[in-house]
Design a protein around this motif. Structure first.
Motif, PDB file in Angstrom:
ATOM      1  N   LEU A  23       0.830  -1.205   0.000  1.00 60.92           N
ATOM      2  CA  LEU A  23       0.000   0.000   0.000  1.00 60.92           C
ATOM      3  C   LEU A  23       0.863   1.254   0.000  1.00 60.92           C
ATOM      4  O   LEU A  23       0.548   2.242  -0.688  1.00 60.92           O
ATOM      5  CB  LEU A  23      -0.930  -0.005   1.210  1.00 60.92           C
ATOM      6  CG  LEU A  23      -1.901   1.179   1.324  1.00 60.92           C
ATOM      7  CD1 LEU A  23      -2.871   1.199   0.143  1.00 60.92           C
ATOM      8  CD2 LEU A  23      -2.680   1.110   2.646  1.00 60.92           C
ATOM      9  N   ALA A  24       1.959   1.230   0.758  1.00 61.75           N
ATOM     10  CA  ALA A  24       2.859   2.380   0.807  1.00 61.75           C
ATOM     11  C   ALA A  24       3.482   2.644  -0.564  1.00 61.75           C
ATOM     12  O   ALA A  24       3.650   3.803  -0.970  1.00 61.75           O
ATOM     13  CB  ALA A  24       3.951   2.137   1.845  1.00 61.75           C
ATOM     14  N   PHE A  32       3.891  11.002  -5.749  1.00 65.92           N
ATOM     15  CA  PHE A  32       5.081  11.446  -6.493  1.00 65.92           C
ATOM     16  C   PHE A  32       5.030  11.061  -7.976  1.00 65.92           C
ATOM     17  O   PHE A  32       6.077  10.995  -8.630  1.00 65.92           O
ATOM     18  CB  PHE A  32       6.345  10.861  -5.849  1.00 65.92           C
ATOM     19  CG  PHE A  32       6.563  11.305  -4.434  1.00 65.92           C
ATOM     20  CD1 PHE A  32       6.997  12.587  -4.143  1.00 65.92           C
ATOM     21  CD2 PHE A  32       6.308  10.442  -3.378  1.00 65.92           C
ATOM     22  CE1 PHE A  32       7.197  13.007  -2.841  1.00 65.92           C
ATOM     23  CE2 PHE A  32       6.503  10.842  -2.057  1.00 65.92           C
ATOM     24  CZ  PHE A  32       6.951  12.134  -1.786  1.00 65.92           C
ATOM     25  N   ALA A  33       3.830  10.813  -8.495  1.00 69.55           N
ATOM     26  CA  ALA A  33       3.695  10.411  -9.898  1.00 69.55           C
ATOM     27  C   ALA A  33       4.390  11.367 -10.870  1.00 69.55           C
ATOM     28  O   ALA A  33       5.085  10.914 -11.799  1.00 69.55           O
ATOM     29  CB  ALA A  33       2.222  10.263 -10.257  1.00 69.55           C
ATOM     30  N   PRO A  34       4.243  12.693 -10.718  1.00 63.32           N
ATOM     31  CA  PRO A  34       4.904  13.602 -11.678  1.00 63.32           C
ATOM     32  C   PRO A  34       6.419  13.489 -11.672  1.00 63.32           C
ATOM     33  O   PRO A  34       7.069  13.798 -12.685  1.00 63.32           O
ATOM     34  CB  PRO A  34       4.457  15.000 -11.203  1.00 63.32           C
ATOM     35  CG  PRO A  34       3.189  14.755 -10.445  1.00 63.32           C
ATOM     36  CD  PRO A  34       3.394  13.439  -9.768  1.00 63.32           C
ATOM     37  N   PHE A  74       0.527   6.953 -13.303  1.00 68.83           N
ATOM     38  CA  PHE A  74      -0.549   7.934 -13.131  1.00 68.83           C
ATOM     39  C   PHE A  74      -1.907   7.251 -12.977  1.00 68.83           C
ATOM     40  O   PHE A  74      -2.804   7.796 -12.323  1.00 68.83           O
ATOM     41  CB  PHE A  74      -0.579   8.906 -14.310  1.00 68.83           C
ATOM     42  CG  PHE A  74       0.324  10.087 -14.159  1.00 68.83           C
ATOM     43  CD1 PHE A  74      -0.113  11.234 -13.502  1.00 68.83           C
ATOM     44  CD2 PHE A  74       1.619  10.057 -14.646  1.00 68.83           C
ATOM     45  CE1 PHE A  74       0.721  12.333 -13.348  1.00 68.83           C
ATOM     46  CE2 PHE A  74       2.461  11.155 -14.499  1.00 68.83           C
ATOM     47  CZ  PHE A  74       2.016  12.293 -13.844  1.00 68.83           C
ATOM     48  N   ALA A  75      -2.071   6.062 -13.565  1.00 69.59           N
ATOM     49  CA  ALA A  75      -3.339   5.346 -13.440  1.00 69.59           C
ATOM     50  C   ALA A  75      -3.598   4.904 -12.004  1.00 69.59           C
ATOM     51  O   ALA A  75      -4.760   4.678 -11.622  1.00 69.59           O
ATOM     52  CB  ALA A  75      -3.345   4.129 -14.370  1.00 69.59           C
TER      53      ALA A  75
END
Length: 281
Positions: A23-24, A32-34, A74-75
């Protein structure tokens, strides 16, 4: 004297630890996706279409030339946003309804149960497709549809627990002391009835992830170019027969990874809350 935790307790702790680690990892991908994704998840570049996994594109590219790794990362935001929001709404609505219809018996309680029977009599996936088609293929519409599907589950769980608690001696004692119905319901019954619903949260989130991906796979969920795992699997499935395996494989593995996370958390919660596994003093 406190009994040492048995094998079941140790297994529950190990399962919980693994689930929390997974989960982490997803939480880090959401936040932090970008910075994790090397490319935009929605920018197409036909020149780079269907490139195999490499150092430049870790998971390869799809038919539109979009970087699959970036879209998978990003999904995570989209799929978990829809799933967690849907289950949270279902929990917030289903718990009070289940508490009320379990405590107050009468025609309203019977009517609510018949409505739940009607909703749950339809195949979940088919009903979800119909509702999304009517409401529109938007992210929040998918979340609302899933909330409608999961609300009866939480309401039934709470109602069953309330029915088993409402005639217990400690409830009779609360009535004799002059406690109001609201006090009895929210102070004495609800805290003791929440355990099954809490365990169900993780299970329902996993189911919501599968339903979200399934709806998008058949074209009834979110639309392109939104990065969503089921939609990505759908776009890549038609190319697998040509040996282009990476387009569908990596988002499919992301679905497995996410569902496994909440399955482990749900299993750990079930074992931890099981009275047979609690330490006896």
């Amino acid at each position: 004297m406190k009994i040492a935790p048995g094998p079941r307790r140790a297994t529950a702790r190990a399962t919980l630890t693994i689930g929390l680690i997974l989960l982490a990892m997803q939480f880090l991908a959401i936040v932090f996706a970008p910075w994790i994704a090397p490319y935009s998840p929605v920018d197409a570049n036909p020149i780079n279409a269907l490139q195999e996994p490499s150092l430049k594109h870790l998971f390869g590219t799809d038919v539109s030339g979009m970087d699959i790794f970036s879209r998978v990362v990003f999904a995570t935001r989209i799929n978990l946003l829809i799933s967690v929001t849907a289950v949270a709404i279902a929990f917030a609505i289903g718990v009070p309804i289940g508490l009320a219809i379990g405590y107050y018996k009468g025609w309203i309680s019977s009517l609510a149960m018949r409505i739940f029977d009607f909703v749950q009599s339809f195949p979940v996936f088919v009903l979800g497709m119909v509702l999304v088609s009517v409401m529109g293929q938007e992210i929040w519409n998918v979340a609302i549809v899933l909330a409608v599907l999961f609300t009866p589950v939480f309401a039934r769980l709470i109602r069953a627990e309330v029915l088993s608690l409402r005639d217990r001696p400690f409830i009779a004692a609360a009535r004799c002391s002059g406690a109001t119905d609201q006090t009895i319901m929210f102070k004495h019954i609800l805290p003791n009835a929440l355990t099954p619903a809490i365990v169900q949260i993780s299970i329902s989130i996993g189911m919501a992830i599968l339903l979200t991906a399934g709806l998008s796979f058949v074209g009834a969920g979110v639309r392109m170019p939104t990065p969503e795992w089921g939609l990505m699997v759908s776009n890549g499935a038609q190319h697998m027969i040509l040996g282009i395996w990476w387009v569908a494989l990596f988002p499919g593995l992301a679905i497995v990874f996410s569902v496994l996370t909440f399955a482990l958390l749900g299993d750990a919660a079930k074992q931890i809350f099981d009275p047979q596994n609690r330490s006896i003093s």
